[in-house]
Design an enzyme around this catalytic site. Structure first.
Site, PDB file in Angstrom:
ATOM      1  N   CYS A   1       0.833  -1.202   0.000  1.00  0.00           N
ATOM      2  CA  CYS A   1       0.000   0.000   0.000  1.00  0.00           C
ATOM      3  C   CYS A   1       0.864   1.246   0.000  1.00  0.00           C
ATOM      4  O   CYS A   1       0.361   2.352  -0.142  1.00  0.00           O
ATOM      5  CB  CYS A   1      -0.903   0.074   1.212  1.00  0.00           C
ATOM      6  SG  CYS A   1      -1.364  -1.488   1.889  1.00  0.00           S
TER       7      CYS A   1
ATOM      8  N   CYS B   1      -3.214   8.289   7.346  1.00  0.00           N
ATOM      9  CA  CYS B   1      -1.822   8.283   7.810  1.00  0.00           C
ATOM     10  C   CYS B   1      -1.749   8.510   9.314  1.00  0.00           C
ATOM     11  O   CYS B   1      -0.864   7.968   9.985  1.00  0.00           O
ATOM     12  CB  CYS B   1      -0.995   9.365   7.103  1.00  0.00           C
ATOM     13  SG  CYS B   1      -0.952   9.203   5.319  1.00  0.00           S
TER      14      CYS B   1
HETATM   15  S1  FES Z   1       1.578   6.943   3.552  1.00  0.00           S
HETATM   16 FE1  FES Z   1       0.492   6.747   1.679  1.00  0.00          FE
HETATM   17  S2  FES Z   1      -0.899   8.365   1.848  1.00  0.00           S
HETATM   18 FE2  FES Z   1       0.265   8.663   3.628  1.00  0.00          FE
END
Ligand code: FES
Ligand SMILES: Cc1ncc(COP(=O)(O)O)c(C=O)c1O
Ligand SMILES: Cc1ncc(COP(=O)(O)O)c(C=O)c1O
Ligand code: FES
Lengths: 174, 385, 385, 174
Positions: D33, D107
């Site tokens: 991700c 985050c």
């Molecule tokens: S770490 Fe991917 S959007 Fe913040």
């Protein structure tokens, strides 16, 4: 859009108005389509026996190109013999004006047609034999007029020019 | 071109110097792409979002519902197609017979696809009767689209009433406010979608907006990078959007004085022009936009009238067939039933913020002679018919 | 912002001062609507038609086939939807997996409507194999759309070969030449449709074009007043179109020297950046656009890399997921199979005509430290994996 | 996009790196991700018998917001008792930073989760009874990780981190 020659004829149209004395008048166009042209000719017999277009004038309801081509046709025909005048074509009219925008080419045919019709009327009035090209063109013009009248019949309502023109297609606004 | 009299502000308006000044930094210095992460990009993003807020404020609208487009033609298309494609179950649209082609032609296209289109006729001044809209609505109706003010006649439509009756019947209501915004009050609370164009407001060409109720689903015309919340992809025209917002703000600020001045000019125009014999006002004296007046002159044709005026330094327009690329006369003049001999000789005079008393005087001094010139070479005479 | 290093010219380019000068008269002095009959209108019409001819010349195309749009996103959409709607009997489209979203998303939409879409995979440098296109064509194929040069990688596609094989199979061929035009030769004679965007060529935002073979029937996306031969209605963005033409002309004039300079810079960038440990070039050294280079850095994430560079005065971009509004990584990096730990740490550097040796030096001086900073706070270490 | 406070933490991140000596580490996120966060804590018993987060640090692979929230979480937790630290929520982290852009809110949850996981590991290691909220959150985080791993299983190919990520949807270019 229009070149300087066209604009010059539009600004200072030659031979416009109605002759005080004329031999014949050719009427073409249709108020419904937005263009009507009447061409008046005065024909005189020259000493050599030829028929000369001694004077010519026109009245036009139409656009810049219609006015300029009326003016140009009158210039081209004036002083010519009738037989010569018959040969004036619409492409010649447009060419003499240095060209017309594509959608306006039909205006030049209108002007040449009006001259044709005036001469045709003159031949009829004089009971002279009608040259084949003149007659053919006359028939084509008559056919076209008939088509237009049919197309707009619904709006014309038996000659009532006041009839409203609801329902024609399209528009030019911006 | 030094002393031209520009009376074609319904076609397009000159850019306001203050609007241009607002745009100026966004051509070279602040040239970023509003989707970029960096400083240049953030600057552009801020400019676009500030503009969105300004326009929303000027419209009393939620900024979330403002979708920037390339102009009102696209905004009108987005309203019609965007809704039609998002609600394919409803296949009936109502508009007036005098909408702009940007509404009529998308409707024609949908009609070919099997939609029912009801084109509401107007009265002889160009007004829609709200009752006829109420009568036309049925349970298939997707949208009613009626312009706020007509671009040819200047006539104002009863869009408050129409919006309210649409709301009562749970039908969406769109208005093309291209000519009306900044000139009259818009009943935004009873309207679901509004089209605007910057260049009709002394803003730049190539930018406009569709204001839609936030959350309304519109299928995009243009798919891609997902700009404008996915409704309109394509790199934002930052300078255009900034100029559009600036123009909207100025229109609202100046509206009161502008409308008063232009209304006065319009009255002078109508009084003065109708003094010419064989003349008619198309539209209406009152209940009209302040900047547009439309006339017809018997026995002459509009294109040559516009060209003669142009020769004398005056820019105006006409709805005549000869003036259109496909030689078809204005559908608006047809819809209000202008008599045949009058329909071809129409003249639209439209004013902008730069219009002065001198412009009006010039027009009124010049027009009678021009009309007379053209009548003198016309086969039709005034007494005729 | 006085000494910024702008290396994001694939996103958008600063407007060229000469282009701006060409546009200048069309904001206020020559403000007419190109559809108007009068002097102001004719001036605008002439400007638009002159621009059309200039662009056609720059492309070696017939001016009749140039359709002005609001940008390349719209041009791409017009190519796909315009053809799909004009030839509803053919329901198969071929494109590459690395097309811009302005191509992919219209294709996705058509797929939902039952079209077959073949998305041709690319090799690890990003190149399409023409044979795989030949294999994919069948008698249902409406269009093949392969971009000339990729906007993320800079890679050039074999569009001459593809165009020729399409022609041999009587299938239409479209290319998105947004990044390639003015930077490499385009095989226009074997191409049926080309998309362009002004703001990628030091021209203004909000204007582009679709060049189509004259006479090709395209159903409009936007219906209305019948502008652009009926294919794209809406008042012409005159100043934008003028700027677009000026930009095209300048690109062609300056191309040789520009390409030479940028190719040199690109080589320096590649050599310099690859000296940083844990770095990879995405795309290829050769067979590439001269202005784009794309890298990946192990163990760091691209958004924070771009932000760190931005802090140091350098504008660049990334295909990382974190940088996109919907947190999805670049489909282009995925398509070329960038290893996972590298895919998130991508950096695109793209140059324009204003790029100097000093810009390259600044980047190469700054980047290693920035990469090291970010690696020092990353849980992944270079030796890992 | 980011406010000055976020940028300040991004520019000068507090407590980054790996502690030379630590009691536990919480690892959250997934390279697939694009965000991975490791939070190290050093817990010390205070004189009054309370467990104090005497030191904390982190290592983060992720965006500006991920780095700034890591930094902020470490600032918020440092010196707090473990029981107090457990109550730090992601919305608190975002709020302390003066807010985050909507797509970046996740985050902040990543950073708060990493702290949670570190404390959870500490409780396990110390064989201390795990408070219900801590356990619940731990289970949610584990569930989420499992979901991600399942989602990307095709690309992971049994632990080969070099596996290529062909076929994930979408893109951010312009
Ligand atoms: S770490 Fe991917 S959007 Fe913040
Ligand atoms: C009422 C109305 N709607 C729509 C338009 C189209 O707007 P644009 O020129 O921005 O495409 C115009 C003018 O052209 C207009 O007057
Ligand atoms: C290859 C490519 N195609 C299309 C576009 C879209 O062009 P525009 O920004 O004009 O909408 C871009 C850039 O955004 C691009 O790089
Ligand atoms: S008279 Fe109508 S176009 Fe010439």
């Amino acid at each position: 859009m229009y070149n300087e020659q066209v604009m010059e004829h539009f600004r200072e149209p030659r031979n416009h108005g109605k002759l005080a004395r004329y031999s014949a008048v050719g009427k073409v166009g249709n108020i419904l389509c937005g263009d009507v042209m009447w061409m008046y000719i005065l024909v005189e017999r020259a000493e050599n026996g030829e028929d000369i277009i001694a004077d010519i004038s026109w009245e036009t309801f139409g656009c810049t190109a219609a006015i300029a081509t009326s003016s140009m046709v009158s210039v081209l025909a004036k002083g010519k013999t009738v037989d010569e005048a018959i040969t004036i074509t619409n492409s010649q009219v447009a060419a003499e004006l240095g060209g017309l925008p594509a959608p306006k080419m039909h205006c030049s045919s209108l002007a040449a047609d009006a001259l044709n019709e005036a001469i045709h009327e003159y031949f009829i009035a004089e009971k002279r034999p009608i040259p084949a090209t003149l007659e053919q063109r006359h028939e084509r013009i008559a056919r076209h007029r008939k088509e237009l009248e049919d197309r707009y019949a619904g709006f014309l309502d038996q000659g009532d020019r006041k009839q409203q023109i609801k329902g024609l297609p399209g528009s030019p606004c911006c | 071109m030094n002393t031209r009299t520009y009376l074609d502000n319904a076609a397009t308006t000159p850019l306001d110097p203050e609007v241009f000044a607002a745009m100026l930094p966004y051509f070279q210095r602040k040239h970023g792409n509003a989707s970029s992460l960096h400083e240049e990009g953030r600057q552009a993003r801020k400019a676009v979002e500030d503009a969105r807020r300004l326009i929303a404020e000027a419209l009393s609208w939620d900024p979330e519902g403002i979708v920037f487009t390339s102009g009102a033609t696209e905004a009108d298309n987005l309203a019609i197609f965007g809704l039609a494609r998002s609600r394919p179950d409803r296949r009936h649209i109502i508009c007036s017979a005098i909408e702009h082609h940007a509404i009529l032609h998308p409707c024609d296209w949908l009609e070919q696809q099997g939609y029912r289109i009801t084109r509401i006729p107007v009265d002889t001044t160009g007004r829609v009767n709200p009752q006829s809209i109420a009568d036309a609505i049925d349970d298939q109706t997707l949208l009613v689209s009626i312009m706020a003010g007509n671009n040819e006649l200047g006539i104002l439509e009863p869009i408050r009433e129409i919006g309210e009756l649409c709301r009562a019947r749970s039908v969406l209501f769109h208005t093309d406010a291209v000519q009306a915004f900044g000139r009259v009050d818009l009943p935004t609370e009873s309207t679901d979608l509004i089209s605007l164009s910057a260049h009709k407001l002394h803003g730049p060409k190539g930018v406009g907006a569709l204001a839609a109720r936030p959350g309304m689903r519109l299928v995009p015309l243009v798919h891609g990078g997902g700009h404008e919340r996915g409704v309109r992809s394509g790199t934002e025209n930052v300078h255009g959007i900034v100029g559009f917002a600036s123009a909207c703000r100025l229109m609202v600020e100046r509206r009161e004085t502008l409308v008063e001045r232009l209304s006065g000019f319009r009255k002078q125009l109508i009084d003065g022009v109708l003094r010419i014999p064989g003349t008619r006002l198309n539209g209406d004296r009152s209940g009209s936009l302040p900047h547009i007046a439309n006339f017809s002159f018997a026995a002459i044709e509009g294109e040559s009238l516009v060209m003669k005026l142009d020769e004398r330094g005056i820019a105006a327009s006409t709805g005549s067939a000869c003036s259109s690329p496909n030689l078809e006369p204005s559908h608006v003049l047809q819809a209000i039933g202008v008599p045949i001999e009058m329909a071809h000789g129409s003249l639209r005079l439209s004013m902008g913020q730069q219009t002065t008393q001198a412009d009006i005087d010039t027009l009124l001094r010049t027009l009678p002679g021009v009309v007379e010139d053209l009548r003198s070479i016309s086969p039709f005479k005034l007494g005729d018919s």
